[in-house]
Design a protein around this motif. Sequence first.
Motif, mmCIF file in Angstrom:
data_model
loop_
_atom_site.group_PDB
_atom_site.id
_atom_site.type_symbol
_atom_site.label_atom_id
_atom_site.label_comp_id
_atom_site.label_asym_id
_atom_site.label_seq_id
_atom_site.Cartn_x
_atom_site.Cartn_y
_atom_site.Cartn_z
ATOM 1 N N ALA A 128 -19.526 -25.094 28.489
ATOM 2 C CA ALA A 128 -18.296 -24.562 29.074
ATOM 3 C C ALA A 128 -18.247 -23.040 28.944
ATOM 4 O O ALA A 128 -17.851 -22.310 29.876
ATOM 5 N N ILE A 129 -18.670 -22.540 27.777
ATOM 6 C CA ILE A 129 -18.674 -21.090 27.542
ATOM 7 C C ILE A 129 -19.660 -20.398 28.487
ATOM 8 O O ILE A 129 -19.382 -19.353 29.106
ATOM 9 N N ILE A 130 -20.857 -21.015 28.598
ATOM 10 C CA ILE A 130 -21.883 -20.413 29.467
ATOM 11 C C ILE A 130 -21.404 -20.376 30.920
ATOM 12 O O ILE A 130 -21.576 -19.389 31.658
ATOM 13 N N ALA A 131 -20.768 -21.502 31.307
ATOM 14 C CA ALA A 131 -20.264 -21.555 32.691
ATOM 15 C C ALA A 131 -19.217 -20.472 32.929
ATOM 16 O O ALA A 131 -19.162 -19.833 33.996
ATOM 17 N N GLY A 132 -18.367 -20.229 31.941
ATOM 18 C CA GLY A 132 -17.347 -19.187 32.074
ATOM 19 C C GLY A 132 -17.961 -17.808 32.216
ATOM 20 O O GLY A 132 -17.525 -16.982 33.050
ATOM 21 N N LEU A 133 -18.997 -17.527 31.397
ATOM 22 C CA LEU A 133 -19.667 -16.222 31.463
ATOM 23 C C LEU A 133 -20.346 -16.021 32.820
ATOM 24 O O LEU A 133 -20.296 -14.931 33.421
ATOM 25 N N VAL A 134 -20.988 -17.111 33.275
ATOM 26 C CA VAL A 134 -21.665 -17.006 34.584
ATOM 27 C C VAL A 134 -20.652 -16.712 35.697
ATOM 28 O O VAL A 134 -20.877 -15.910 36.604
ATOM 29 N N GLY A 135 -19.502 -17.347 35.587
ATOM 30 C CA GLY A 135 -18.462 -17.127 36.602
ATOM 31 C C GLY A 135 -17.979 -15.686 36.603
ATOM 32 O O GLY A 135 -17.739 -15.079 37.659
ATOM 33 N N ILE A 192 -19.671 -13.022 35.605
ATOM 34 C CA ILE A 192 -20.745 -12.147 36.111
ATOM 35 C C ILE A 192 -20.819 -12.218 37.631
ATOM 36 O O ILE A 192 -20.912 -11.201 38.344
ATOM 37 N N LEU A 193 -20.792 -13.425 38.159
ATOM 38 C CA LEU A 193 -20.829 -13.590 39.593
ATOM 39 C C LEU A 193 -19.615 -12.937 40.266
ATOM 40 O O LEU A 193 -19.703 -12.341 41.373
ATOM 41 N N GLY A 194 -18.478 -13.038 39.620
ATOM 42 C CA GLY A 194 -17.262 -12.448 40.154
ATOM 43 C C GLY A 194 -17.388 -10.924 40.288
ATOM 44 O O GLY A 194 -16.933 -10.317 41.262
ATOM 45 N N LYS A 195 -18.013 -10.289 39.306
ATOM 46 C CA LYS A 195 -18.199 -8.840 39.345
ATOM 47 C C LYS A 195 -19.120 -8.425 40.500
ATOM 48 O O LYS A 195 -18.913 -7.453 41.173
ATOM 49 N N PHE A 196 -20.199 -9.226 40.639
ATOM 50 C CA PHE A 196 -21.134 -8.873 41.710
ATOM 51 C C PHE A 196 -20.505 -9.053 43.081
ATOM 52 O O PHE A 196 -20.726 -8.283 44.025
ATOM 53 N N LEU A 197 -19.738 -10.065 43.226
ATOM 54 C CA LEU A 197 -19.122 -10.341 44.509
ATOM 55 C C LEU A 197 -18.084 -9.282 44.851
ATOM 56 O O LEU A 197 -17.867 -8.944 46.031
ATOM 57 N N LEU A 198 -17.403 -8.758 43.877
ATOM 58 C CA LEU A 198 -16.398 -7.737 44.111
ATOM 59 C C LEU A 198 -17.102 -6.418 44.390
ATOM 60 O O LEU A 198 -16.582 -5.567 45.081
#
Length: 258
Positions: free
Chosen positions: A243-250, A252-258
């Motif tokens: 769950a923690i890893i999934a949150g971190l990945v989300g 990171i992806l959010g930053k790149f998308l923005l």
Amino acid sequence: MAGKQEQILSIDPQSDLKFVGPFNVISSTYLTLNNPTDNHVLFKIKTTAPKKYCVRPNSGIVDPKGTVHVQVCLQPFTFDPNEKNKHKFMVQTLLFNPQGGIDAETAWKEAKPENLMDTKLKCVFELPSYEVGSTKKTSTTEATPVSVNDTSRYVGGDSEMSTPLNKLSLKPGNQNNEGELLVKARKEMEQIMDEDASLRDENEALKEEVRLMRSKIETSRVPSNWSDMQAQQGFQLPTIVLAIIAGLVGIILGKFLL
């Protein structure tokens, strides 16, 4: 009229029942009843002086090829070597069939006189050699011989002679003997109380052992439960990490998308 049957038991002693002093305390002797036959034999022990003696057992049955030992106890009394002793005992017997459909009491009641067998013994009192002193070198009291046609009244066999030793009657003036019997009875009572206390202690010790065993059993169950808890925690741990890893990945992806 037919004569009585010959005694079927082998009785020891055969004629004299000897009591050895001192007689200011209880004096005991023994009768041995041996049955050499293949029959059951009922017996009763009777005496001309039932208040002077205690007999154990005073009646019973001798099994085929069996032996019964009878204890005869003489009450304390003032002994006079010059006084003639007329006390006598009789061993009365009767053939008995345990499978005959009747009990021993009924067999005695229904027995015919010609079927009864008896052996008579005279009582002999003797002082030990160290107590003879100045009385007489031979201190055996003279006992009246037991004749074939003896008409003495014999009593006993059931209840007359079953008095316990601690309840034997004493003459009012015989205080020393009474005191000795009381001391003996007190010692027996103390022994019984000690045995009772010992049994109580053993009982408590057994209870303590049971408690310890139960405690060990309960303790042995704890590690297994603890292992189960660890296993459950070990099973839940990867889920939390994912769950923690999934949150971190989300993130990171959010930053790149923005």
